[in-house]
Motif scaffolding. Structure first.
Motif, PDB file in Angstrom:
ATOM      1  N   GLU A  61      -4.760   6.597   5.270  1.00 20.04           N
ATOM      2  CA  GLU A  61      -3.851   7.298   4.754  1.00 20.04           C
ATOM      3  C   GLU A  61      -3.221   6.995   3.381  1.00 20.04           C
ATOM      4  O   GLU A  61      -2.298   7.367   2.762  1.00 20.04           O
ATOM      5  CB  GLU A  61      -2.627   6.895   5.671  1.00 20.04           C
ATOM      6  CG  GLU A  61      -2.814   7.754   6.729  1.00 20.04           C
ATOM      7  CD  GLU A  61      -1.446   7.246   7.871  1.00 20.04           C
ATOM      8  OE1 GLU A  61      -1.305   8.219   8.939  1.00 20.04           O
ATOM      9  OE2 GLU A  61      -0.971   6.405   7.895  1.00 20.04           O
ATOM     10  N   GLU A  62      -4.108   5.832   2.749  1.00 20.32           N
ATOM     11  CA  GLU A  62      -3.638   5.370   1.373  1.00 20.32           C
ATOM     12  C   GLU A  62      -3.800   6.650   0.366  1.00 20.32           C
ATOM     13  O   GLU A  62      -4.717   7.285   0.329  1.00 20.32           O
ATOM     14  CB  GLU A  62      -4.511   4.169   0.851  1.00 20.32           C
ATOM     15  CG  GLU A  62      -4.118   3.606  -0.308  1.00 20.32           C
ATOM     16  CD  GLU A  62      -4.878   2.570  -0.645  1.00 20.32           C
ATOM     17  OE1 GLU A  62      -4.453   1.789  -1.696  1.00 20.32           O
ATOM     18  OE2 GLU A  62      -5.587   2.102  -0.109  1.00 20.32           O
ATOM     19  N   VAL A  63      -2.577   6.507  -0.706  1.00 20.05           N
ATOM     20  CA  VAL A  63      -2.864   7.354  -1.571  1.00 20.05           C
ATOM     21  C   VAL A  63      -2.241   7.004  -2.754  1.00 20.05           C
ATOM     22  O   VAL A  63      -1.368   6.148  -3.124  1.00 20.05           O
ATOM     23  CB  VAL A  63      -1.942   8.873  -1.177  1.00 20.05           C
ATOM     24  CG1 VAL A  63      -0.602   8.678  -1.040  1.00 20.05           C
ATOM     25  CG2 VAL A  63      -2.016  10.091  -2.369  1.00 20.05           C
ATOM     26  N   ASN A 120       6.821  13.659   0.233  1.00 21.75           N
ATOM     27  CA  ASN A 120       7.264  12.153   0.537  1.00 21.75           C
ATOM     28  C   ASN A 120       6.250  11.271   0.924  1.00 21.75           C
ATOM     29  O   ASN A 120       5.194  11.485   1.649  1.00 21.75           O
ATOM     30  CB  ASN A 120       8.267  12.256   1.955  1.00 21.75           C
ATOM     31  CG  ASN A 120       9.563  13.012   1.597  1.00 21.75           C
ATOM     32  OD1 ASN A 120       9.991  13.471   0.431  1.00 21.75           O
ATOM     33  ND2 ASN A 120      10.404  12.879   2.589  1.00 21.75           N
ATOM     34  N   VAL A 121       6.343  10.172   0.139  1.00 25.60           N
ATOM     35  CA  VAL A 121       5.264   9.030   0.453  1.00 25.60           C
ATOM     36  C   VAL A 121       6.165   7.789   0.637  1.00 25.60           C
ATOM     37  O   VAL A 121       7.150   7.498   0.677  1.00 25.60           O
ATOM     38  CB  VAL A 121       4.462   8.947  -1.101  1.00 25.60           C
ATOM     39  CG1 VAL A 121       3.894  10.048  -1.419  1.00 25.60           C
ATOM     40  CG2 VAL A 121       5.420   8.332  -2.091  1.00 25.60           C
ATOM     41  N   LEU A 122       5.401   6.751   1.324  1.00 28.34           N
ATOM     42  CA  LEU A 122       5.841   5.658   2.038  1.00 28.34           C
ATOM     43  C   LEU A 122       4.982   4.390   1.346  1.00 28.34           C
ATOM     44  O   LEU A 122       3.962   4.327   1.006  1.00 28.34           O
ATOM     45  CB  LEU A 122       5.649   5.568   3.233  1.00 28.34           C
ATOM     46  CG  LEU A 122       6.544   6.490   4.147  1.00 28.34           C
ATOM     47  CD1 LEU A 122       5.519   7.923   4.457  1.00 28.34           C
ATOM     48  CD2 LEU A 122       7.246   6.251   5.453  1.00 28.34           C
ATOM     49  N   VAL A 123       5.702   3.216   1.149  1.00 29.09           N
ATOM     50  CA  VAL A 123       5.131   2.198   0.497  1.00 29.09           C
ATOM     51  C   VAL A 123       5.242   0.972   1.805  1.00 29.09           C
ATOM     52  O   VAL A 123       6.301   0.865   2.441  1.00 29.09           O
ATOM     53  CB  VAL A 123       5.847   1.434  -0.516  1.00 29.09           C
ATOM     54  CG1 VAL A 123       5.339   0.197  -0.944  1.00 29.09           C
ATOM     55  CG2 VAL A 123       5.672   2.445  -1.583  1.00 29.09           C
ATOM     56  N   VAL A 126       0.880  -1.182   0.009  1.00 35.71           N
ATOM     57  CA  VAL A 126       0.131  -0.083  -0.017  1.00 35.71           C
ATOM     58  C   VAL A 126       0.949   1.114  -0.079  1.00 35.71           C
ATOM     59  O   VAL A 126       2.058   1.169   0.637  1.00 35.71           O
ATOM     60  CB  VAL A 126      -0.854   0.142   1.302  1.00 35.71           C
ATOM     61  CG1 VAL A 126      -0.055  -0.054   2.371  1.00 35.71           C
ATOM     62  CG2 VAL A 126      -1.894   1.246   1.154  1.00 35.71           C
ATOM     63  N   ILE A 127       0.506   2.207  -0.552  1.00 35.71           N
ATOM     64  CA  ILE A 127       1.076   3.382  -0.566  1.00 35.71           C
ATOM     65  C   ILE A 127       0.374   4.663   0.043  1.00 35.71           C
ATOM     66  O   ILE A 127      -0.745   4.613   0.027  1.00 35.71           O
ATOM     67  CB  ILE A 127       1.086   4.083  -2.249  1.00 35.71           C
ATOM     68  CG1 ILE A 127       1.936   3.155  -3.191  1.00 35.71           C
ATOM     69  CG2 ILE A 127       2.104   5.454  -2.216  1.00 35.71           C
ATOM     70  CD1 ILE A 127       1.767   3.410  -4.555  1.00 35.71           C
ATOM     71  N   PHE A 128       1.277   5.168   0.959  1.00 38.00           N
ATOM     72  CA  PHE A 128       0.529   6.081   1.760  1.00 38.00           C
ATOM     73  C   PHE A 128       1.343   7.367   2.193  1.00 38.00           C
ATOM     74  O   PHE A 128       2.581   7.276   2.060  1.00 38.00           O
ATOM     75  CB  PHE A 128       0.159   5.434   3.221  1.00 38.00           C
ATOM     76  CG  PHE A 128       1.328   4.939   4.187  1.00 38.00           C
ATOM     77  CD1 PHE A 128       1.336   5.638   5.293  1.00 38.00           C
ATOM     78  CD2 PHE A 128       1.917   3.860   3.823  1.00 38.00           C
ATOM     79  CE1 PHE A 128       2.485   5.148   6.006  1.00 38.00           C
ATOM     80  CE2 PHE A 128       2.752   3.655   4.529  1.00 38.00           C
ATOM     81  CZ  PHE A 128       3.152   4.256   5.706  1.00 38.00           C
ATOM     82  N   ILE A 129       0.766   8.230   2.639  1.00 36.05           N
ATOM     83  CA  ILE A 129       1.400   9.487   3.295  1.00 36.05           C
ATOM     84  C   ILE A 129       1.176   9.453   4.775  1.00 36.05           C
ATOM     85  O   ILE A 129      -0.082   9.321   5.304  1.00 36.05           O
ATOM     86  CB  ILE A 129       0.685  10.710   2.762  1.00 36.05           C
ATOM     87  CG1 ILE A 129       1.130  11.046   1.366  1.00 36.05           C
ATOM     88  CG2 ILE A 129       1.103  11.961   3.790  1.00 36.05           C
ATOM     89  CD1 ILE A 129       0.983  12.123   0.761  1.00 36.05           C
TER      90      ILE A 129
END
Length: 344
Positions: free
Chosen positions: A131-133, A146-149, A116-119
């Motif tokens: 928070e998923e984006v 900045n985004v996180l996986v 899942v990609i999220f901020i």
């Protein structure tokens, strides 16, 4: 789609999380008019004449450029580990505000699960509901987010296996996840904002040069134990032959030797617990080692025979299960557990 869009223009407690202002000179924005005026002064018969003038105006076209970059280190992880997080930055180097579709891909030895990609709106370092984006609505010129996986590693993934965790950002019209940006065709029109795709290649085979997208990757390698277990039995005494070539007859004593091995190069195995249920045809034989030693742990193996180690007390003939914790087993190491039973 609405729940997975991130409104970058909103001014709120979470809208500024993960942003950085890159140190660069901002390029001329798309849509600006550039006018150049020329004046020619001249004389006739040494008499100053009225100057002649002209001007030229054109509109600055749109250059689409985005850079995705892996942020921070990517330490090794364990087989079966869950909720692993890797960070990326997305920087809009375009000379206009642009929306970006975010997608996750992977290449390598294993397939990550539950990606899942999220901020990270609450800055707790892990994914939380809401928070998923998948779409950045409007990333301003020279703006970075900045985004996180987050992902899981499948159980039993072998030691040394590596996967590339890849984030791809693809340019779309701002606030419009249905309109992918494409390059303009034909000659330059000085009165119209046209589009040039100027992005480079981030990850070969994933994104392409001058295609409006860019990618980067974190390599994630598995540290796993590679465990095997062997079990041996040796008749050590019988009531007829005693210790001279004893046989497995009723009343004989048999030593069970259990050898646990972690392969060379594997990660250290911890919490190694051996559980052995005795067959109904035998009874546990206590005090077989030393004075009161019932079981011996952390010994060595040679030719199918266990020796050495640390004695453990506390078992009786009524016990039907042997359960003991071995010391940690580094790669390339064997530890043993052994005990004695009597054939009924």
């Amino acid at each position: 789609m609405g729940s997975n869009r991130y409104l970058l223009g909103a001014v709120s407690a979470i809208a500024l999380v993960g942003f950085a202002a890159p140190a660069m000179a901002q390029e001329t924005s798309a849509g600006e008019l550039i006018t150049n005026r020329v004046t020619v002064d001249f004389r006739v018969g040494n008499v100053q004449q009225t100057a002649v003038e002209d001007s030229d105006t054109f509109v600055v076209d749109r250059k689409i450029d985005v850079v995705v970059a892996a942020v921070g280190a990517s330490p090794n992880v364990s087989s079966g580990e869950n909720q692993i997080v890797r960070e990326f930055s997305v920087t809009n180097l375009s000379n206009a505000t642009v929306g970006y579709q975010l997608t996750f891909q992977s290449t390598g030895d294993y397939v990550p699960e539950n990606a899942v990609i999220f901020i990270d709106a609450n800055s707790n370092g892990s994914f939380d509901a809401g928070e998923e984006v998948t779409f950045l609505d409007a990333l301003a010129q020279d703006e970075t987010v900045n985004v996180l996986v987050q992902f899981d590693v499948p159980a039993d993934t072998p030691n040394g296996d590596t996967v590339n965790i890849i984030l791809v950002a693809n340019a779309y019209e701002a606030n419009d996840p249905g309109s992918e940006i494409v390059a303009s065709t034909g000659p330059d029109d000085p009165t119209t904002v046209q589009t040039v795709l100027a992005d480079g290649i981030g990850v070969a085979g994933i994104d392409a040069e001058y295609a409006g997208d860019h990618a980067d990757a974190h390599a994630v390698t598995i540290n796993a134990a590679a465990m095997t277990v062997e079990k041996f039995s040796t008749v050590v005494w019988d009531p007829v032959n005693l210790t001279v070539d004893p046989k497995a007859i009723p009343g004989a004593r048999v030593q069970y030797c259990i050898a646990v091995t972690n392969a060379a190069g594997a990660a250290t195995a911890t919490g190694v617990t051996v559980n052995d249920d005795l067959p109904v045809q035998v009874t546990f034989y206590p005090d077989a080692y030393g004075t009161t030693g019932d079981v011996v742990i952390d010994g060595t193996l040679s030719g199918g025979v266990c020796s050495g180690g640390t004695e453990v007390d506390g078992y009786t003939a009524a016990d039907t299960t042997v359960n003991e914790l071995l010391s940690d087993i580094p790669g390339g190491t064997t530890r043993t557990l052994y005990f004695t039973v009597e054939i009924k």
